[in-house]
Design an enzyme around this catalytic site. Structure first.
Site, mmCIF file in Angstrom:
data_model
loop_
_atom_site.group_PDB
_atom_site.id
_atom_site.type_symbol
_atom_site.label_atom_id
_atom_site.label_comp_id
_atom_site.label_asym_id
_atom_site.label_seq_id
_atom_site.Cartn_x
_atom_site.Cartn_y
_atom_site.Cartn_z
ATOM 1 N N TYR A 1 -1.367 -2.283 -1.119
ATOM 2 C CA TYR A 1 -1.025 -0.990 -0.507
ATOM 3 C C TYR A 1 -1.163 0.141 -1.527
ATOM 4 C CZ TYR A 1 1.717 2.213 2.477
ATOM 5 O OH TYR A 1 2.149 3.268 3.267
ATOM 6 N N SER B 1 0.410 8.183 0.919
ATOM 7 C CA SER B 1 1.793 7.733 0.738
ATOM 8 C C SER B 1 2.252 8.170 -0.645
ATOM 9 C CB SER B 1 1.817 6.197 0.821
ATOM 10 O OG SER B 1 3.045 5.692 0.337
HETATM 11 P P1 NAD Z 1 3.238 2.030 12.391
HETATM 12 O O1 NAD Z 1 3.213 0.561 12.171
HETATM 13 O O2 NAD Z 1 4.308 2.626 13.247
HETATM 14 O O3 NAD Z 1 1.824 2.540 12.952
HETATM 15 C C1 NAD Z 1 0.595 2.075 12.422
HETATM 16 C C2 NAD Z 1 -0.502 2.310 13.444
HETATM 17 O O4 NAD Z 1 -1.722 1.785 12.896
HETATM 18 C C3 NAD Z 1 -0.248 1.577 14.764
HETATM 19 O O5 NAD Z 1 -0.661 2.377 15.854
HETATM 20 C C4 NAD Z 1 -1.168 0.358 14.655
HETATM 21 O O6 NAD Z 1 -1.601 -0.167 15.900
HETATM 22 C C5 NAD Z 1 -2.328 0.960 13.889
HETATM 23 N N1 NAD Z 1 -3.145 -0.087 13.274
HETATM 24 C C6 NAD Z 1 -2.755 -1.063 12.403
HETATM 25 N N2 NAD Z 1 -3.791 -1.879 12.130
HETATM 26 C C7 NAD Z 1 -4.856 -1.411 12.837
HETATM 27 C C8 NAD Z 1 -6.207 -1.824 12.976
HETATM 28 N N3 NAD Z 1 -6.684 -2.906 12.356
HETATM 29 N N4 NAD Z 1 -7.000 -1.114 13.800
HETATM 30 C C9 NAD Z 1 -6.537 -0.033 14.470
HETATM 31 N N5 NAD Z 1 -5.264 0.415 14.371
HETATM 32 C C10 NAD Z 1 -4.444 -0.275 13.565
HETATM 33 O O7 NAD Z 1 3.276 2.655 10.915
HETATM 34 P P2 NAD Z 1 3.554 4.139 10.369
HETATM 35 O O8 NAD Z 1 4.726 4.048 9.477
HETATM 36 O O9 NAD Z 1 3.540 5.150 11.461
HETATM 37 O O10 NAD Z 1 2.279 4.296 9.428
HETATM 38 C C11 NAD Z 1 1.255 5.254 9.647
HETATM 39 C C12 NAD Z 1 0.618 5.591 8.318
HETATM 40 O O11 NAD Z 1 1.574 6.237 7.470
HETATM 41 C C13 NAD Z 1 0.112 4.372 7.534
HETATM 42 O O12 NAD Z 1 -1.123 4.668 6.936
HETATM 43 C C14 NAD Z 1 1.189 4.182 6.487
HETATM 44 O O13 NAD Z 1 0.685 3.549 5.332
HETATM 45 C C15 NAD Z 1 1.572 5.623 6.211
HETATM 46 N N6 NAD Z 1 2.880 5.778 5.587
HETATM 47 C C16 NAD Z 1 4.004 5.295 6.195
HETATM 48 C C17 NAD Z 1 5.230 5.458 5.562
HETATM 49 C C18 NAD Z 1 6.492 4.945 6.177
HETATM 50 O O14 NAD Z 1 7.507 4.944 5.465
HETATM 51 N N7 NAD Z 1 6.521 4.545 7.426
HETATM 52 C C19 NAD Z 1 5.301 6.120 4.340
HETATM 53 C C20 NAD Z 1 4.133 6.607 3.762
HETATM 54 C C21 NAD Z 1 2.931 6.435 4.397
#
Ligand code: NAD
Length: 257
Positions: free
Chosen positions: A152, A139
């Site tokens: 985080y 991130s």
């Molecule tokens: P999201 O909530 O849409 O998806 C997260 C996924 O992780 C889901 O499929 C969920 O079921 C899975 N997950 C959560 N806890 C879990 C566990 N204990 N065991 C197995 N699976 C688990 O979120 P996203 O925004 O798509 O995030 C994906 C990645 O991208 C994350 O690592 C997040 O930190 C990173 N990220 C997101 C953003 C953003 O703005 N959305 C920005 C930077 C980084």
């Protein structure tokens, strides 16, 4: 790219699902994972759409034994995991003073420790075949901090540390390891934050997006999930064979400041 097996954690939602679609479109075998109730159907429908082989395993990132089984299952079915994408993640926003300890443990466990366990589990087979690609979805918060996101920010900085170390160890055995550092992406993870912030700041969700969420991004727009997926395809390709240990930002200019 020759047909590969790609394991993507948290691939039944948001960024992970977009990455899964991108690899499915190229005909690769996919190992889906995630805790969504309809995860199996989501995986099946992507596989059906692109006519690929797949496996779905809702292994919980907090359970190391389940992660080893996840990799074992993938290897039994497809031979090796050629590409591992550590993407599953959660967020919690709170000042340190009141930050729930169980949330700290869960964020470190899911966003950081699970990536270590999975890297360790896929490593021997990648090493043996002298090829592997590990991509960690970190991130912008892996490079810079924001208040109220202690766990985080710590987890994502840690994930970048793991990326660099694994890249050095993988250099002699054909394994590249890189991190992608996105700014804000409009997925369920961020949609939940918008609702929470609107409530706590007593402002509209539109104002939260413009004045809070995107305040630090020079480009006042969310990062498309498809752009992150395209970066993963590139990192997995032969053209990226000498790219390792890097943390690649896609953050609308946030970290340029
Ligand atoms: P999201 O909530 O849409 O998806 C997260 C996924 O992780 C889901 O499929 C969920 O079921 C899975 N997950 C959560 N806890 C879990 C566990 N204990 N065991 C197995 N699976 C688990 O979120 P996203 O925004 O798509 O995030 C994906 C990645 O991208 C994350 O690592 C997040 O930190 C990173 N990220 C997101 C953003 C953003 O703005 N959305 C920005 C930077 C980084």
């Amino acid at each position: 790219m020759q047909k590969k097996t790609v394991l993507i954690t948290g691939s039944t939602s948001g960024i992970g699902l977009a990455i899964a679609r991108a690899f499915a479109q190229q005909g690769h075998n996919l190992v889906f994972n995630g805790l969504e109730m309809d995860g199996e159907q989501i995986a099946a429908s992507v596989a059906e759409e692109y006519q690929i082989d797949y496996l779905f395993d809702p292994a919980n990132m907090l359970h190391p034994a389940a992660l080893r089984t996840l990799v074992e299952q993938a290897e039994n079915r497809f031979g090796t995991v050629d590409i591992l994408i550590n993407n599953a993640g959660i967020q919690h926003v709170s000042p340190i003073e009141t930050f729930p300890e169980e949330k700290w443990d869960a964020i470190i466990g899911i966003n950081l420790t699970a990536a270590f366990h999975l890297t360790k589990a896929v490593w021997p087979a990648m090493k043996k075949q002298n090829f592997g690609r590990i991509i960690n979805i970190a991130s912008a918060h892996g490079l810079i901090a924001s208040e109220f996101k202690s766990a985080y920010v710590a987890a994502k900085h840690g994930l970048i540390g793991l990326t660099k170390t694994a890249a050095l160890e993988g250099a002699t055995c054909g394994i590249t390891v890189n991190a992608i550092c996105p700014g804000y992406v409009k997925t369920p993870l961020v949609e939940r934050q918008i609702v929470d912030q609107a409530r706590s700041h007593q402002i509209s969700e539109k104002d939260v997006i413009e004045k809070v969420i995107l305040a630090k991004q020079a480009l006042k727009q969310f990062i498309p999930t498809e752009s992150i997926a395209a970066m993963c395809l590139f990192l997995a390709s032969e053209s990226a064979a000498t790219l390792t240990g890097a943390s690649l930002s896609i953050d609308g200019g946030w970290s340029a400041q």
